[in-house]
Design an enzyme around this catalytic site. Sequence first.
Site, short mmCIF file in Angstrom:
data_model
loop_
_atom_site.label_atom_id
_atom_site.label_comp_id
_atom_site.label_asym_id
_atom_site.label_seq_id
_atom_site.Cartn_x
_atom_site.Cartn_y
_atom_site.Cartn_z
N HIS A 8 -102.82 49.14 -92.91
CA HIS A 8 -103.30 47.77 -93.95
C HIS A 8 -104.24 48.04 -94.70
O HIS A 8 -104.75 47.66 -95.84
CB HIS A 8 -103.81 46.82 -93.51
CG HIS A 8 -104.73 46.88 -91.83
ND1 HIS A 8 -104.94 47.62 -90.45
CD2 HIS A 8 -106.13 47.07 -92.79
CE1 HIS A 8 -106.10 47.23 -90.12
NE2 HIS A 8 -106.71 46.92 -90.99
N ASP A 9 -105.37 48.82 -94.68
CA ASP A 9 -106.12 49.62 -95.05
C ASP A 9 -106.22 50.83 -96.44
O ASP A 9 -107.14 51.74 -96.90
CB ASP A 9 -107.77 49.51 -94.40
CG ASP A 9 -108.87 48.61 -94.55
OD1 ASP A 9 -108.31 47.97 -95.00
OD2 ASP A 9 -109.69 48.85 -93.42
N LYS A 40 -108.12 51.63 -99.21
CA LYS A 40 -109.21 52.53 -99.72
C LYS A 40 -109.36 53.95 -100.23
O LYS A 40 -110.36 54.28 -99.88
CB LYS A 40 -110.13 52.54 -97.57
CG LYS A 40 -110.28 50.83 -97.22
CD LYS A 40 -111.10 51.15 -96.25
CE LYS A 40 -111.78 49.08 -95.77
NZ LYS A 40 -112.33 49.72 -94.86
N HIS A 78 -108.88 47.39 -103.23
CA HIS A 78 -108.07 47.74 -101.70
C HIS A 78 -106.92 47.36 -101.67
O HIS A 78 -106.26 47.86 -101.29
CB HIS A 78 -109.35 48.72 -100.80
CG HIS A 78 -109.17 47.76 -99.86
ND1 HIS A 78 -109.83 47.07 -99.66
CD2 HIS A 78 -108.30 47.50 -98.21
CE1 HIS A 78 -109.93 46.02 -98.73
NE2 HIS A 78 -109.07 46.40 -97.83
N HIS A 101 -104.13 40.80 -95.86
CA HIS A 101 -105.32 40.74 -94.13
C HIS A 101 -106.67 40.61 -94.06
O HIS A 101 -107.25 40.27 -93.84
CB HIS A 101 -105.70 42.08 -93.48
CG HIS A 101 -106.09 43.50 -94.58
ND1 HIS A 101 -105.16 44.30 -95.67
CD2 HIS A 101 -107.34 44.17 -94.56
CE1 HIS A 101 -107.14 44.53 -96.58
NE2 HIS A 101 -107.85 44.30 -95.17
N HIS A 102 -107.26 40.62 -96.21
CA HIS A 102 -108.26 39.56 -96.34
C HIS A 102 -108.06 38.55 -96.83
O HIS A 102 -109.06 37.41 -97.87
CB HIS A 102 -108.78 40.59 -97.41
CG HIS A 102 -109.54 41.79 -97.03
ND1 HIS A 102 -110.69 41.63 -95.62
CD2 HIS A 102 -110.00 43.12 -96.68
CE1 HIS A 102 -111.13 42.89 -95.73
NE2 HIS A 102 -110.35 43.47 -96.21
N ASP A 136 -108.25 42.51 -87.20
CA ASP A 136 -108.81 43.47 -88.34
C ASP A 136 -110.42 43.10 -87.83
O ASP A 136 -111.71 43.61 -87.27
CB ASP A 136 -108.56 43.45 -89.56
CG ASP A 136 -109.54 44.47 -90.24
OD1 ASP A 136 -109.51 45.68 -89.20
OD2 ASP A 136 -110.14 44.46 -90.93
#
Lengths: 128, 268
Positions: free
Chosen positions: B128-129, B132, B157, B183-184, B212
């Site tokens: 998910h990240d 980055k 990201h 996810h944000h 998260d």
Amino acid sequence: MENLLYAQTQHTPQIEFNEKEKTISITGNSYPEDSFSFYQPIIQWLKEFMGNCSQNDTVKVIIFIDYMNSSSLKVYFEFFDILEEGNDKGVKIDIDWYYQIDNDIAEETGEDFALDFETLNIKLISRN
Amino acid sequence: MRNIDKDNITLEELYRLYTKQNNRLNIIIKRSDKQELKFRELNQELNEYKNNLEEKVKIATKEIVELNLEIEETQREVIFTMGAIGENRSKETGNHVKRVAEYSKLLALFYGLDEEEAELLRKASPMHDIGKIAIPDAILNKKGQFTDEEFELMKAHSQIGYDMINQSNRPLLKTAAILAFQHHERFDGDGYPQGLKGEEIHIYGRITALADVFDALGSDRCYKKAWNDNRIFDFFKQEKGGYFDPRLVDIFFENLDKFLEIRDNMRD
């Protein structure tokens, strides 16, 4: 006298006996559970037919059996005995014994018949 | 056999007939033996073939199973490694992604997704990240507040991760793309990058957001110390319907012991 017709099954050959044409043909496999019962009416027909044949008649016999069991083989000795009797009384009998080219047992069986019935005209013919 | 006159048969004739019949019997026996031999040989050949086949199928099946395992293992490692690239650079620990993956699966199951989908989510979660990797170290590891400009860069990201993975048609990577992108997002619509609201956010995105944040709050980060549990729980209650899907918050508290068990088992 009626013609004799048997359809081929997994265990028994196709049988076509034509009285008028004087042709006798047997093709397929022969391993019925009870060979003697199976062949009894066939032998009976052949005896009667051969009894009706006269000196000038020509009978054509075609046999093409891939596999026969031992009791069938015994019946075929009797079958050839009847043909031999006909032959002895002057009926002209031509026998074609067919076998698949790689089937040596069927070929040897034909040879055995030819040896045993030396007065009969048995022709061995291989097929691919 | 020809008809014979039983009363007047001569000894020679009888002997001739006997010899003839005996001869035929021998022919029948000889041929019968030959056929039996042939059958036995064929049968043996068939058995050998059968045994061989069974053995071959067994070996081939074993190879396929091993290859499959190898593929699955490789897939897991690649996913974790990809996820870890982002995590390592931001000095987060490798277990963070693993814990988030486990929390996500648990949330998915309690939410009512089937085992297959929950497992897919678990496998995709570590990515998910991934976006980055495009964020400069100076921003990723910055101590203290971001400037507006830095925050905008940081927020990118999500989009970057989505663009990276969404090219694929594999269900696993499709799922990962959703996670990376959403996810944000916040349940109340104040998240990024799209500002989606409520169930506009895919359930995968809502699940990952909660998992998260729960793990991030309980860990030390370059910009903050780990929060204690009470502070985390207060935050979750406060953000029920705000940051998080209220149903997921309820699920979280109803099954709190199971989430804490995962955290305890996978400590850094």
